[in-house]
Scaffold this motif. Structure first.
Motif, PDB file in Angstrom:
ATOM      1  N   VAL A   1       0.866  -1.185   0.000  1.00  0.00           N
ATOM      2  CA  VAL A   1       0.000   0.000   0.000  1.00  0.00           C
ATOM      3  C   VAL A   1       0.898   1.229   0.000  1.00  0.00           C
ATOM      4  O   VAL A   1       1.682   1.407   0.936  1.00  0.00           O
ATOM      5  N   PRO A   2       0.824   2.065  -1.040  1.00  0.00           N
ATOM      6  CA  PRO A   2       1.710   3.232  -1.069  1.00  0.00           C
ATOM      7  C   PRO A   2       1.278   4.289  -0.065  1.00  0.00           C
ATOM      8  O   PRO A   2       0.142   4.295   0.387  1.00  0.00           O
TER       9      PRO A   2
ATOM     10  N   PRO B   1       7.756   7.167  -7.151  1.00  0.00           N
ATOM     11  CA  PRO B   1       7.855   7.340  -8.607  1.00  0.00           C
ATOM     12  C   PRO B   1       7.217   6.215  -9.421  1.00  0.00           C
ATOM     13  O   PRO B   1       6.589   6.475 -10.439  1.00  0.00           O
ATOM     14  N   HIS B   2       7.325   4.978  -8.962  1.00  0.00           N
ATOM     15  CA  HIS B   2       6.798   3.879  -9.791  1.00  0.00           C
ATOM     16  C   HIS B   2       5.281   3.940  -9.944  1.00  0.00           C
ATOM     17  O   HIS B   2       4.718   3.305 -10.824  1.00  0.00           O
ATOM     18  N   THR B   3       4.605   4.737  -9.092  1.00  0.00           N
ATOM     19  CA  THR B   3       3.144   4.807  -9.203  1.00  0.00           C
ATOM     20  C   THR B   3       2.677   5.874 -10.195  1.00  0.00           C
ATOM     21  O   THR B   3       1.480   6.039 -10.402  1.00  0.00           O
ATOM     22  N   SER B   4       3.633   6.602 -10.795  1.00  0.00           N
ATOM     23  CA  SER B   4       3.216   7.665 -11.722  1.00  0.00           C
ATOM     24  C   SER B   4       3.139   7.175 -13.171  1.00  0.00           C
ATOM     25  O   SER B   4       2.773   7.942 -14.063  1.00  0.00           O
ATOM     26  N   VAL B   5       3.462   5.906 -13.420  1.00  0.00           N
ATOM     27  CA  VAL B   5       3.411   5.412 -14.808  1.00  0.00           C
ATOM     28  C   VAL B   5       1.951   5.231 -15.239  1.00  0.00           C
ATOM     29  O   VAL B   5       1.063   5.009 -14.420  1.00  0.00           O
ATOM     30  N   GLU B   6       1.728   5.343 -16.553  1.00  0.00           N
ATOM     31  CA  GLU B   6       0.355   5.312 -17.073  1.00  0.00           C
ATOM     32  C   GLU B   6      -0.353   3.991 -16.781  1.00  0.00           C
ATOM     33  O   GLU B   6      -1.573   3.961 -16.584  1.00  0.00           O
ATOM     34  N   GLU B   7       0.412   2.895 -16.745  1.00  0.00           N
ATOM     35  CA  GLU B   7      -0.196   1.577 -16.505  1.00  0.00           C
ATOM     36  C   GLU B   7      -0.946   1.542 -15.165  1.00  0.00           C
ATOM     37  O   GLU B   7      -1.951   0.838 -15.023  1.00  0.00           O
TER      38      GLU B   7
ATOM     39  N   LEU C   1      -2.559   4.047 -13.712  1.00  0.00           N
ATOM     40  CA  LEU C   1      -3.838   4.741 -13.881  1.00  0.00           C
ATOM     41  C   LEU C   1      -4.825   3.866 -14.664  1.00  0.00           C
ATOM     42  O   LEU C   1      -6.020   3.781 -14.336  1.00  0.00           O
ATOM     43  N   ILE C   2      -4.310   3.201 -15.690  1.00  0.00           N
ATOM     44  CA  ILE C   2      -5.155   2.328 -16.530  1.00  0.00           C
ATOM     45  C   ILE C   2      -5.692   1.154 -15.705  1.00  0.00           C
ATOM     46  O   ILE C   2      -6.887   0.836 -15.741  1.00  0.00           O
ATOM     47  N   GLU C   3      -4.831   0.550 -14.911  1.00  0.00           N
ATOM     48  CA  GLU C   3      -5.253  -0.602 -14.111  1.00  0.00           C
ATOM     49  C   GLU C   3      -6.235  -0.176 -13.024  1.00  0.00           C
ATOM     50  O   GLU C   3      -7.182  -0.907 -12.709  1.00  0.00           O
TER      51      GLU C   3
ATOM     52  N   LEU D   1       1.230  -2.781  -9.789  1.00  0.00           N
ATOM     53  CA  LEU D   1      -0.039  -2.253 -10.300  1.00  0.00           C
ATOM     54  C   LEU D   1      -1.154  -2.369  -9.260  1.00  0.00           C
ATOM     55  O   LEU D   1      -1.127  -3.277  -8.416  1.00  0.00           O
ATOM     56  N   PRO D   2      -2.156  -1.462  -9.335  1.00  0.00           N
ATOM     57  CA  PRO D   2      -3.291  -1.575  -8.412  1.00  0.00           C
ATOM     58  C   PRO D   2      -3.971  -2.935  -8.600  1.00  0.00           C
ATOM     59  O   PRO D   2      -4.274  -3.330  -9.737  1.00  0.00           O
ATOM     60  N   ALA D   3      -4.189  -3.628  -7.480  1.00  0.00           N
ATOM     61  CA  ALA D   3      -4.761  -4.974  -7.570  1.00  0.00           C
ATOM     62  C   ALA D   3      -6.012  -5.128  -6.709  1.00  0.00           C
ATOM     63  O   ALA D   3      -6.809  -6.039  -6.951  1.00  0.00           O
TER      64      ALA D   3
END
Ligand SMILES: Nc1ncnc2c1ncn2[C@@H]1O[C@H](COP(=O)(O)OP(=O)(O)OP(=O)(O)O)[C@@H](O)[C@H]1O
Ligand SMILES: [Mg+2]
Length: 275
Positions: free
Chosen positions: A79-80, A86-92, A94-96, A155-157
């Motif tokens: 849980v961030p 930084p790794h949470t700012s990638v587009e993937e 947001l998409i997930e 990724l958000p799970a």
């Protein structure tokens, strides 16, 4: 239920520290214990429905232990915390997240809460946090802050902490997720790796991944503006009566929310144009 393992006492309890709103949350084996609140039974009914409807990316409600605490399954993952890494700012990401919220909404759609349902909310704001169009359609999570999103493999799970869940519109719930994750914040208030991002592009990516309808796209910006304004009013009121909210208010919320409102007034047209 009663505590399944009578040998587990204080010694087997590992404190879980979140955003500080809910005190005394502990992990016991594969379960989480949280203080029961007036809305807890309703949230458990909702979570049970979600699992029955095939949405399993949320805690399983396991009743109450012999101390009267709610018992939930522990959801494995990371849980961030703010500031978002930084790794949470990638587009993937947001998409997930958009796909996760879509599956939640689809599972929640059509569920009728119990007649005696009670819902949570910001302290003192019970009657002021209704949705922008006043048309309850679906029970949403309504609090996609970083501390409530469980990541696996980057990724958000899964989602946890359904304390603010209640009937809302899909669009208001999406505005909440975007506030934290686009994010809909003035650059000054974003985590470092989010400062230079193209927010209109990110909102459009999120909209596509969710599968937002043309109508939802049209109302997103005004709904987000109204939501941020409600946050501002509600947090201000909560700060006057609750020390935890007073600390949040003093430590930055009092400036962050009006800055977000002004930023969205300025950037709203650019976001709407990309939708
Ligand atoms: N079911 C769960 N599975 C895994 N981890 C959990 C679970 N519930 C809570 N946690 C962990 O404990 C932290 C705090 O829990 P939670 O989000 O429920 O309360 P909180 O953040 O204090 O409350 P609030 O979000 O209202 O401020 C979470 O951020 C997470 O790290
Ligand atoms: Mg939380």
């Amino acid at each position: 239920m009663t505590d399944q393992n009578p040998d587990v006492g204080q010694a087997g309890e590992q404190p879980l520290i979140g955003d500080g709103v809910t005190q005394a949350i502990v992990r016991v084996g594969d379960t989480v214990r949280r203080p029961a609140r007036p809305f807890t039974r309703t949230v458990h009914a909702y979570l049970a429905h979600l699992h029955t409807a095939g949405f399993s990316d949320a805690p399983i409600p396991l009743g109450f232990d012999d101390q009267g605490r709610e018992v939930l399954s522990f959801v494995p993952g990371d849980v961030p915390r703010e500031p978002l890494p930084p790794h949470t700012s990638v587009e993937e990401v947001l998409i997930e997240l958009a796909r996760l919220v879509r599956r939640l909404h689809d599972a929640a759609d059509g569920w009728t809460p119990p007649g005696d349902a009670q819902w949570g909310g910001t302290p003192g704001a019970w009657n002021r946090d209704s949705t922008s169009d006043g048309e309850p359609l679906v029970v949403g999570h309504r609090d996609y802050c970083p501390g409530n999103v469980v990541f696996r493999d980057g990724l958000p799970a899964a989602l946890i902490d359904f304390d603010l869940a209640k009937p809302t519109t899909r669009i208001d719930d999406l505005a909440n997720a975007l506030y934290y994750w686009a994010p809909l914040l003035h650059p000054k208030d974003r985590a470092p790796s989010f400062v230079g991002l193209d927010i209109p592009h990110r909102v459009a990516l999120f909209a596509d991944a969710y599968g937002m309808t043309p109508t939802q796209r049209r109302v997103l910006v005004p709904a987000a503006a109204a939501m941020i304004h409600r946050f501002h009013v509600n947090m201000n009121a909560a700060a006057a009566i609750d020390p935890v909210f007073k600390r949040m208010w003093d430590e930055g919320v009092k400036d962050r929310l009006p800055r977000a409102e002004a930023w969205l007034r300025d950037q709203g047209p650019a976001i709407a144009a990309r939708l």
